[in-house]
Enzyme design. Structure first.
Site, PDB file in Angstrom:
ATOM      1  N   SER A 148       0.841  -1.215   0.000  1.00  0.00           N
ATOM      2  CA  SER A 148       0.000   0.000   0.000  1.00  0.00           C
ATOM      3  C   SER A 148       0.869   1.255   0.000  1.00  0.00           C
ATOM      4  CB  SER A 148      -0.869   0.040   1.257  1.00  0.00           C
ATOM      5  OG  SER A 148      -1.915  -0.860   1.161  1.00  0.00           O
TER       6      SER A 148
ATOM      7  N   ASP B 162      -7.017  -7.179   5.239  1.00  0.00           N
ATOM      8  CA  ASP B 162      -6.269  -8.084   4.361  1.00  0.00           C
ATOM      9  C   ASP B 162      -5.720  -9.295   5.112  1.00  0.00           C
ATOM     10  OD1 ASP B 162      -6.786  -6.419   2.247  1.00  0.00           O
ATOM     11  OD2 ASP B 162      -4.881  -5.356   2.373  1.00  0.00           O
TER      12      ASP B 162
HETATM   13  C1  S3P Z   1      -5.789  -0.865   0.239  1.00  0.00           C
HETATM   14  C2  S3P Z   1      -6.982  -0.746   0.893  1.00  0.00           C
HETATM   15  C3  S3P Z   1      -7.842  -1.890   1.202  1.00  0.00           C
HETATM   16  C4  S3P Z   1      -7.074  -3.196   1.105  1.00  0.00           C
HETATM   17  C5  S3P Z   1      -6.260  -3.288  -0.148  1.00  0.00           C
HETATM   18  C6  S3P Z   1      -5.242  -2.166  -0.194  1.00  0.00           C
HETATM   19  C7  S3P Z   1      -5.001   0.354  -0.036  1.00  0.00           C
HETATM   20  O1  S3P Z   1      -8.908  -1.950   0.270  1.00  0.00           O
HETATM   21  O2  S3P Z   1      -7.965  -4.285   1.196  1.00  0.00           O
HETATM   22  O3  S3P Z   1      -5.564  -4.509  -0.209  1.00  0.00           O
HETATM   23  O4  S3P Z   1      -3.809   0.247  -0.361  1.00  0.00           O
HETATM   24  O5  S3P Z   1      -5.574   1.452   0.090  1.00  0.00           O
HETATM   25  P1  S3P Z   1     -10.238  -1.039   0.406  1.00  0.00           P
HETATM   26  O6  S3P Z   1      -9.856   0.368   0.262  1.00  0.00           O
HETATM   27  O7  S3P Z   1     -11.112  -1.512  -0.704  1.00  0.00           O
HETATM   28  O8  S3P Z   1     -10.797  -1.323   1.745  1.00  0.00           O
END
Ligand code: S3P
Length: 439
Positions: free
Chosen positions: A23, A322
């Protein structure tokens, strides 16, 4: 690529450093590209998703040099410096690349088509297209803008209107898309989050001197202000990748591992809090180096533990969203029942993870109930003494695949997984690191 192993393994030991957080890496590239000047990004992960973000910015005219295996240098061209790409942009299965880019493209004075691989083309996009349209982006997508939309998406941006927006779903990707679009707005954009989600975008924007203010669940960003590079960004080890080894150490009888410099941003450490509540022996030694100020890091040591069932509340879910697949494995081996409340968002991840994990764990002998309620779903897992090795499926989902490898290592007998090539999406080194720990 199929995979099989014979369990149980009883012993693991080792000290390791993991590639940077996926992320944070996406955000580091995007924000460096939007800032005039050179930014060195250290501990950059070579995961497929992050490489998609990297390749997209190259297509937008940004020079990015790969220095060493985990270091890149981005030569940003400022907020208005991106070139119109020569053709459609392909983002593979990377939902974060797609949703965050929609925010960036909302501010660009050109039209671009974003196309995806198969599973991402079935994931919901209205949550992002709706607020970005309110800001003035012209967007067309598959599906019905009144109901739900899916990729491919064509977007034409421009100078945006500021909005005040209550985000209806707990999603860092939605929040981030709006904040990135907010950089191109003629005044202040305000978002309210229903529950706190990962705040890497806010932290990275602050590091690059954006005019952004966070107070409780309210975030305000001022547009049309140039960013300024810190010169260097260190990406902490990925806590999502670390969690597979932490749980493995907790469930095996003779285990101790230390993972150096893992990101422990409070919006991501739900996994550690829940495992500790389950009785896990996990210790975090805070890193005190200056790079830790922007995103906190720690050396995490995990050892063999006797786990017990707990209740995980809905408000905790975004901080471990996650990690739910691997937490479901931990719950399967805990004494008593574990309840995960309000996990409906798991249905729209890389695969429907409620289905993928419950089908697989049931095959290994774990009693699991799914309770549907008005607005979401709960998962109830009754822990067992022993998992049974069997044939399971990855459902083409990296986190399901890695979770089932961890489960297989604790199971009696042979476990086989139909296809684990999906692991490259977030953690191409997973198997090689695992092999070293088991040796
Ligand atoms: C992420 C946010 C999450 C996560 C994804 C990565 C990010 O998703 O599940 O693997 O990097 O902002 P959502 O924003 O859909 O909750």
């Amino acid at each position: 690529m199929g995979f099989s192993l014979t369990g149980p393994v009883t012993h693991i030991k080792g000290v390791l450093t993991l590639p940077g957080d996926k992320s944070i890496a996406h955000r580091a590239i995007i924000i460096s590209a939007l800032c005039r000047g050179k930014t060195k990004i250290e501990n950059f992960p070579a995961s497929k998703d992050c490489l998609y973000t990297l390749s997209v910015f190259k297509k937008l005219g940004i020079r990015i040099d790969l220095r060493f295996s985990r270091e890149i240098v981005v030569y940003g061209k400022g907020l208005r410096g991106l070139d119109k790409p020569a053709g459609p942009i392909f983002v593979g299965e990377s939902g974060t690349t797609l949703r965050l880019l929609l925010g960036v493209f909302s501010g660009q004075d050109f039209k671009v088509k974003l196309i995806t691989a198969r599973s991402l083309s079935r994931r919901p996009m209205l949550r992002v297209t709706l607020p970005l349209r309110m800001m003035g982006a012209q967007i067309s997508a598959n599906g019905d803008p009144q109901k739900e939309e899916y990729p491919p998406i064509t977007i034409r941006g421009g100078r945006l209107e500021p909005i005040t927006y209550n985000i209806p779903v707990a999603s860092a990707q939605v929040k981030s898309a709006i904040l990135l679009a907010g950089l191109f707005s003629r005044a202040k954009t305000t978002v309210f989050e229903p529950v706190a989600t990962r705040d890497h975008t806010e932290r990275m924007l602050k590091l690059f001197k954006a005019d952004i203010k966070v107070k409780g669940n309210k975030i305000v960003i001022a547009g049309d202000k140039d960013l300024s590079s810190p010169g260097r960004v260190y990406i902490p080890g990925d806590i999502s990748s670390a969690s597979f080894f932490i749980v493995l150490a907790n469930i095996l009888p003779d285990a101790e591992i230390t993972i150096r410099r893992v990101g422990i941003n409070p919006s991501r450490t739900g996994i550690i809090k829940v495992l500790k509540r389950m009785g896990a022996d996990i210790r975090c030694a805070r890193d005190k180096s200056p790079v830790s100020k922007f995103e906190p890091m720690a050396d995490i040591t995990a050892r063999s533990s006797l786990l017990k069932g707990v209740i995980v509340e809905k408000r905790e879910i975004p901080s471990l969203i996650d990690e739910l697949p691997i937490l479901m494995v931990a719950a399967s081996l805990a004494k008593g029942e574990t309840v995960f409340k309000g996990v409906g968002e798991l249905r729209v991840k890389e695969t429907d993870r409620i289905r993928s994990m419950s089908e697989n764990l049931r095959r290994m002998g774990v009693p699991i109930r799914i309770i549907k309620n008005a607005r979401s779903e709960d998962i109830v897992i009754k822990g067992v003494k022993e998992l049974k090795g069997t044939r399971v499926k990855s459902f083409s989902d990296h986190r399901t695949a890695m979770s089932m490898i961890v489960a297989g290592l604790k199971a009696q007998g042979a476990t086989s997984i139909d296809d684990i090539s999906c692991i490259d999406k977030s953690f191409p080194d997973f198997l090689s690191i695992l092999k070293k720990l088991i040796r």
